[in-house]
Write a protein that holds these residues in place. Structure first.
Motif, PDB file in Angstrom:
ATOM      1  N   GLN A   4      20.073  14.503  41.500  1.00 15.56           N
ATOM      2  CA  GLN A   4      19.363  14.701  40.229  1.00 15.56           C
ATOM      3  C   GLN A   4      20.211  15.512  39.263  1.00 15.56           C
ATOM      4  N   GLU A   5      20.869  16.529  39.771  1.00 16.30           N
ATOM      5  CA  GLU A   5      21.738  17.353  38.917  1.00 16.30           C
ATOM      6  C   GLU A   5      22.920  16.545  38.414  1.00 16.30           C
ATOM      7  N   ARG A   6      23.477  15.698  39.282  1.00 15.44           N
ATOM      8  CA  ARG A   6      24.631  14.875  38.895  1.00 15.44           C
ATOM      9  C   ARG A   6      24.255  13.854  37.831  1.00 15.44           C
ATOM     10  N   ASP A   7      22.988  13.399  37.830  1.00 10.59           N
ATOM     11  CA  ASP A   7      22.551  12.363  36.898  1.00 10.59           C
ATOM     12  C   ASP A   7      21.973  12.916  35.597  1.00 10.59           C
ATOM     13  N   LYS A   8      21.880  14.228  35.483  1.00 14.29           N
ATOM     14  CA  LYS A   8      21.292  14.836  34.290  1.00 14.29           C
ATOM     15  C   LYS A   8      22.226  14.652  33.094  1.00 14.29           C
ATOM     16  N   PRO A   9      21.726  14.029  31.996  1.00 12.51           N
ATOM     17  CA  PRO A   9      22.574  13.821  30.815  1.00 12.51           C
ATOM     18  C   PRO A   9      22.838  15.145  30.090  1.00 12.51           C
ATOM     19  N   LEU A  10      24.116  15.491  29.977  1.00  8.26           N
ATOM     20  CA  LEU A  10      24.480  16.797  29.424  1.00  8.26           C
ATOM     21  C   LEU A  10      25.505  16.749  28.289  1.00  8.26           C
ATOM     22  N   TYR A  11      26.490  15.865  28.410  1.00  4.29           N
ATOM     23  CA  TYR A  11      27.676  15.948  27.554  1.00  4.29           C
ATOM     24  C   TYR A  11      27.675  14.883  26.460  1.00  4.29           C
ATOM     25  N   MET A  12      27.887  15.345  25.219  1.00  7.65           N
ATOM     26  CA  MET A  12      28.065  14.394  24.121  1.00  7.65           C
ATOM     27  C   MET A  12      29.419  13.711  24.296  1.00  7.65           C
ATOM     28  N   ILE A  13      29.620  12.620  23.582  1.00  7.18           N
ATOM     29  CA  ILE A  13      30.822  11.795  23.778  1.00  7.18           C
ATOM     30  C   ILE A  13      32.105  12.599  23.563  1.00  7.18           C
ATOM     31  N   SER A  14      32.108  13.520  22.612  1.00  8.88           N
ATOM     32  CA  SER A  14      33.331  14.301  22.360  1.00  8.88           C
ATOM     33  C   SER A  14      33.672  15.183  23.567  1.00  8.88           C
ATOM     34  N   VAL A  15      32.657  15.765  24.202  1.00  7.94           N
ATOM     35  CA  VAL A  15      32.879  16.604  25.372  1.00  7.94           C
ATOM     36  C   VAL A  15      33.296  15.738  26.568  1.00  7.94           C
ATOM     37  N   ALA A  16      32.622  14.600  26.731  1.00  5.59           N
ATOM     38  CA  ALA A  16      32.973  13.686  27.820  1.00  5.59           C
ATOM     39  C   ALA A  16      34.409  13.204  27.668  1.00  5.59           C
ATOM     40  N   ALA A  17      34.813  12.905  26.447  1.00  2.51           N
ATOM     41  CA  ALA A  17      36.183  12.463  26.198  1.00  2.51           C
ATOM     42  C   ALA A  17      37.174  13.564  26.563  1.00  2.51           C
ATOM     43  N   LEU A  47      24.715  10.662  25.828  1.00  2.00           N
ATOM     44  CA  LEU A  47      24.780  11.864  26.654  1.00  2.00           C
ATOM     45  C   LEU A  47      25.254  11.467  28.044  1.00  2.00           C
ATOM     46  N   TYR A  48      26.399  12.001  28.435  1.00  2.00           N
ATOM     47  CA  TYR A  48      27.020  11.673  29.716  1.00  2.00           C
ATOM     48  C   TYR A  48      26.635  12.711  30.761  1.00  2.00           C
ATOM     49  N   SER A  49      26.403  12.244  31.976  1.00  2.00           N
ATOM     50  CA  SER A  49      26.075  13.117  33.097  1.00  2.00           C
ATOM     51  C   SER A  49      27.341  13.462  33.875  1.00  2.00           C
ATOM     52  N   ARG A  50      27.199  14.361  34.837  1.00  2.00           N
ATOM     53  CA  ARG A  50      28.333  14.678  35.727  1.00  2.00           C
ATOM     54  C   ARG A  50      28.737  13.426  36.510  1.00  2.00           C
ATOM     55  N   ALA A  51      27.763  12.615  36.921  1.00  2.00           N
ATOM     56  CA  ALA A  51      28.063  11.363  37.628  1.00  2.00           C
ATOM     57  C   ALA A  51      28.844  10.408  36.723  1.00  2.00           C
ATOM     58  N   ASP A  52      28.478  10.353  35.432  1.00  2.00           N
ATOM     59  CA  ASP A  52      29.220   9.512  34.478  1.00  2.00           C
ATOM     60  C   ASP A  52      30.663   9.994  34.352  1.00  2.00           C
ATOM     61  N   ILE A  53      30.843  11.304  34.279  1.00  2.00           N
ATOM     62  CA  ILE A  53      32.205  11.877  34.154  1.00  2.00           C
ATOM     63  C   ILE A  53      33.020  11.517  35.391  1.00  2.00           C
TER      64      ILE A  53
END
Length: 134
Positions: A4-17, A47-53
């Protein structure tokens, strides 16, 4: 870290990039190709999650090794299916463990029931009978 923590959307595209070392446009292309699916905020911001990263880092590693995006799609699909099978195997292992415990308990109950007619036995004899010793 839990799923659940890994899937939580946190990061905007600039941060994910920045976290992945990729250009924001690359992230948009990967999204359009279905390689990553960030959640959207109420204002439609990605909004990207830790799993997305982590997924983007794997995609980057694979493409750096010369694998094209079609190959990356296949690898990610195989990885997801393998993880799904592993979760199913874990679930089945747990069920098997529970059934073994139930079987053991039933066997013990059967032994105790079988000894019930022998009320005149000493405690040592009863214990030997329970343990299956003669």
């Amino acid at each position: 870290m839990g799923q659940q923590e890994r899937d939580k959307p946190l990061y905007m595209i600039s941060v994910a990039a920045e976290l992945t070392g990729m250009h924001p446009q690359t992230l948009r292309v990967y999204e359009s190709k279905g390689l990553v699916n960030p959640k959207r905020s109420g204002g439609n911001t990605r909004l990207y999650s830790r799993a997305d990263i982590e997924r983007l880092e794997l995609i980057s590693q694979l493409t750096d090794e010369g694998i094209n995006l079609a190959g990356v799609v296949r690898i990610l699909d195989m990885k997801e299916r393998a993880e799904s099978r592993e979760r199913e195997n874990d679930r089945l292992r747990e069920q098997l463990r529970e059934k073994k415990e139930e079987l053991h308990e039933l066997k013990m109950q059967k032994r105790i029931t079988a000894l019930a007619p022998y009320k005149d036995m000493s405690p040592e004899q009863t214990l030997r009978g329970l343990l299956g010793a003669s």
